[in-house]
Design a protein around this motif. Structure first.
Motif, PDB file in Angstrom:
ATOM      1  N   ALA A   7      -6.192  -5.757  13.382  1.00  0.00           N
ATOM      2  CA  ALA A   7      -6.880  -4.733  12.596  1.00  0.00           C
ATOM      3  C   ALA A   7      -6.206  -4.669  11.227  1.00  0.00           C
ATOM      4  O   ALA A   7      -5.011  -4.390  11.131  1.00  0.00           O
ATOM      5  N   TRP A   8      -6.972  -4.938  10.201  1.00  0.00           N
ATOM      6  CA  TRP A   8      -6.459  -4.877   8.826  1.00  0.00           C
ATOM      7  C   TRP A   8      -6.872  -3.500   8.304  1.00  0.00           C
ATOM      8  O   TRP A   8      -8.012  -3.301   7.899  1.00  0.00           O
ATOM      9  N   VAL A   9      -5.950  -2.553   8.350  1.00  0.00           N
ATOM     10  CA  VAL A   9      -6.294  -1.138   8.182  1.00  0.00           C
ATOM     11  C   VAL A   9      -6.068  -0.670   6.736  1.00  0.00           C
ATOM     12  O   VAL A   9      -4.967  -0.785   6.196  1.00  0.00           O
ATOM     13  N   THR A  32       0.181  -8.150   2.816  1.00  0.00           N
ATOM     14  CA  THR A  32       0.073  -6.696   2.963  1.00  0.00           C
ATOM     15  C   THR A  32       0.928  -6.156   4.106  1.00  0.00           C
ATOM     16  O   THR A  32       1.006  -4.944   4.285  1.00  0.00           O
ATOM     17  N   SER A  33       1.555  -7.054   4.876  1.00  0.00           N
ATOM     18  CA  SER A  33       2.434  -6.603   5.968  1.00  0.00           C
ATOM     19  C   SER A  33       3.867  -6.381   5.497  1.00  0.00           C
ATOM     20  O   SER A  33       4.709  -5.908   6.259  1.00  0.00           O
ATOM     21  N   GLU A  34       4.163  -6.720   4.247  1.00  0.00           N
ATOM     22  CA  GLU A  34       5.523  -6.582   3.732  1.00  0.00           C
ATOM     23  C   GLU A  34       5.919  -5.116   3.601  1.00  0.00           C
ATOM     24  O   GLU A  34       5.064  -4.234   3.453  1.00  0.00           O
ATOM     25  N   ASN A  35       7.225  -4.862   3.658  1.00  0.00           N
ATOM     26  CA  ASN A  35       7.752  -3.503   3.524  1.00  0.00           C
ATOM     27  C   ASN A  35       7.777  -3.098   2.051  1.00  0.00           C
ATOM     28  O   ASN A  35       8.775  -3.281   1.358  1.00  0.00           O
ATOM     29  N   LEU A  36       6.677  -2.572   1.589  1.00  0.00           N
ATOM     30  CA  LEU A  36       6.557  -2.170   0.187  1.00  0.00           C
ATOM     31  C   LEU A  36       6.679  -0.649   0.064  1.00  0.00           C
ATOM     32  O   LEU A  36       6.433   0.086   1.021  1.00  0.00           O
ATOM     33  N   ALA A  37       7.043  -0.199  -1.109  1.00  0.00           N
ATOM     34  CA  ALA A  37       7.179   1.239  -1.349  1.00  0.00           C
ATOM     35  C   ALA A  37       5.826   1.930  -1.207  1.00  0.00           C
ATOM     36  O   ALA A  37       4.771   1.327  -1.428  1.00  0.00           O
ATOM     37  N   HIS A  58      -4.018   3.469  -2.652  1.00  0.00           N
ATOM     38  CA  HIS A  58      -4.674   2.678  -1.620  1.00  0.00           C
ATOM     39  C   HIS A  58      -3.624   1.914  -0.813  1.00  0.00           C
ATOM     40  O   HIS A  58      -2.739   1.267  -1.380  1.00  0.00           O
ATOM     41  N   ASN A  59      -3.736   1.995   0.495  1.00  0.00           N
ATOM     42  CA  ASN A  59      -2.801   1.301   1.379  1.00  0.00           C
ATOM     43  C   ASN A  59      -3.559   0.330   2.266  1.00  0.00           C
ATOM     44  O   ASN A  59      -4.684   0.610   2.686  1.00  0.00           O
ATOM     45  N   LEU A  60      -2.929  -0.798   2.575  1.00  0.00           N
ATOM     46  CA  LEU A  60      -3.558  -1.817   3.411  1.00  0.00           C
ATOM     47  C   LEU A  60      -2.475  -2.504   4.225  1.00  0.00           C
ATOM     48  O   LEU A  60      -1.471  -2.955   3.679  1.00  0.00           O
ATOM     49  N   ALA A  61      -2.658  -2.570   5.549  1.00  0.00           N
ATOM     50  CA  ALA A  61      -1.646  -3.174   6.417  1.00  0.00           C
ATOM     51  C   ALA A  61      -2.293  -3.687   7.704  1.00  0.00           C
ATOM     52  O   ALA A  61      -3.228  -3.082   8.220  1.00  0.00           O
ATOM     53  N   PRO A  62      -1.776  -4.813   8.263  1.00  0.00           N
ATOM     54  CA  PRO A  62      -2.327  -5.356   9.507  1.00  0.00           C
ATOM     55  C   PRO A  62      -1.575  -4.861  10.739  1.00  0.00           C
ATOM     56  O   PRO A  62      -0.362  -4.666  10.705  1.00  0.00           O
ATOM     57  N   PHE A  63      -2.319  -4.678  11.841  1.00  0.00           N
ATOM     58  CA  PHE A  63      -1.746  -4.254  13.118  1.00  0.00           C
ATOM     59  C   PHE A  63      -2.402  -5.045  14.242  1.00  0.00           C
ATOM     60  O   PHE A  63      -3.630  -5.068  14.350  1.00  0.00           O
ATOM     61  N   SER A  64      -1.571  -5.669  15.078  1.00  0.00           N
ATOM     62  CA  SER A  64      -2.128  -6.504  16.146  1.00  0.00           C
ATOM     63  C   SER A  64      -2.145  -5.815  17.506  1.00  0.00           C
ATOM     64  O   SER A  64      -2.572  -6.424  18.488  1.00  0.00           O
ATOM     65  N   PHE A  65      -1.694  -4.561  17.585  1.00  0.00           N
ATOM     66  CA  PHE A  65      -1.896  -3.772  18.799  1.00  0.00           C
ATOM     67  C   PHE A  65      -3.209  -3.027  18.575  1.00  0.00           C
ATOM     68  O   PHE A  65      -3.219  -1.872  18.152  1.00  0.00           O
ATOM     69  N   PHE A  66      -4.314  -3.676  18.899  1.00  0.00           N
ATOM     70  CA  PHE A  66      -5.633  -3.227  18.450  1.00  0.00           C
ATOM     71  C   PHE A  66      -6.706  -3.655  19.440  1.00  0.00           C
ATOM     72  O   PHE A  66      -6.710  -4.791  19.897  1.00  0.00           O
ATOM     73  N   THR A  67      -7.624  -2.729  19.759  1.00  0.00           N
ATOM     74  CA  THR A  67      -8.749  -3.086  20.619  1.00  0.00           C
ATOM     75  C   THR A  67      -9.838  -2.017  20.566  1.00  0.00           C
ATOM     76  O   THR A  67      -9.685  -0.979  19.911  1.00  0.00           O
TER      77      THR A  67
END
Length: 202
Positions: free
Chosen positions: A27-29, A100-105, A38-47
Motif C-alpha cells: 500500500a503506497w499511502v 518515499t520509504s526513507e526516514n525523512l523529516a 503531503h506525505n507518501l510512504a509504502p507499507f507491506s502489511f496490507f490487505t
C-alpha cells in the motif's frame, strides 16, 4: 526447527514472519498533515478487510533508524485527518516508491522528493499519485493498537483505475499492472499467472 517468540529477539521473529508471509502487496499511502504537508510512504502489511462496505487495512509499526521512538508521519496524519489514499504501485515505479520509504523529516514533501505528481482526490483531502495506475480514497474507520504496531482500517469511498489497466466485468489487467510485492527485504514482480489445478506445478 521451532521458534518460540518469547525466546528470541523481536527483529529475528519479524524476519521469519516477513519471509514467510509472501508475497505481500504494498500500500503506497498518501496523507496530509495538519500544516498541509503531503506525505507518501509504502507499507507491506496490507490487505482487504471487508467486502461490504469495502474496507482495507494497513499495519504501521514504530519509527526506525533516526526516527526510532517516534510515531510515523502516516499514522499521525491519519489520526488527525481521518483520511488517506492507498495508491497501488506497478514495478516501473519501484524506485520512486522506495525513495518515499526513507526516514525523512516531517516537513519534507515525499511527492517532491521522489519526483512524483500529486493530483486531487474527489472525496477526501490527501492527494493521489498521478503515476500510480490505481488509487483508493479511504476514510478512517478504526485504529486498533496491537502490541508495538497500529492496525488502521479504512473504508474505501472511491476507486480510481487508469483505463488501460481495466478489463471488462470489473477486472484488473495484471499483465499490464505488473504488481510489485514484498519478499522479506526483497521485492518481487508477478508475471506468471495461472489457474489451479495445474499439471506441471512440480
Amino acid at each position: 526447527m521451532r521458534f518460540d517468540p518469547s525466546e528470541h529477539e523481536t527483529k529475528n521473529i519479524y524476519k521469519l514472519l516477513s519471509g514467510s508471509v509472501v508475497p505481500r502487496p504494498i500500500a503506497w499511502v498518501s496523507t496530509l498533515s495538519d500544516s498541509g504537508v503531503h506525505n507518501l510512504a509504502p507499507f507491506s502489511f496490507f490487505t482487504v478487510a471487508s467486502r461490504q462496505p469495502p474496507m482495507l487495512c494497513i499495519s504501521i509499526g514504530p519509527g526506525v533508524g533516526a526516527r526510532k521512538g517516534t510515531v510515523k508521519d502516516t499514522l499521525e496524519n491519519i489520526r488527525t485527518s481521518k483520511e488517506f489514499v492507498i495508491n497501488i504501485s506497478s514495478t516501473p515505479l519501484g524506485n520512486e516508491m522506495q525513495k518515499t520509504s526513507e526516514n525523512l523529516a516531517s516537513e519534507v514533501d515525499e511527492f517532491e522528493e521522489a519526483g512524483l505528481t500529486p493530483i486531487s482526490s474527489e472525496k477526501i483531502r490527501p492527494m493521489r499519485v498521478e503515476e500510480a495506475p490505481i488509487h483508493m480514497e479511504c476514510k478512517l474507520h478504526q485504529i486498533v493498537e496491537l502490541g508495538s504496531d497500529h492496525l488502521l482500517i479504512g473504508e474505501m469511498v472511491l476507486y480510481h483505475i487508469q483505463e488501460d489497466y481495466y478489463m471488462e466485468e470489473y477486472k484488473v489487467n495484471f499483465e499490464k499492472l505488473r504488481p510489485l510485492g514484498r519478499l522479506a527485504a526483497s521485492f518481487s514482480e508477478s508475471r506468471d499467472f495461472f489457474s489451479l489445478p495445474k499439471e506441471d506445478l512440480k
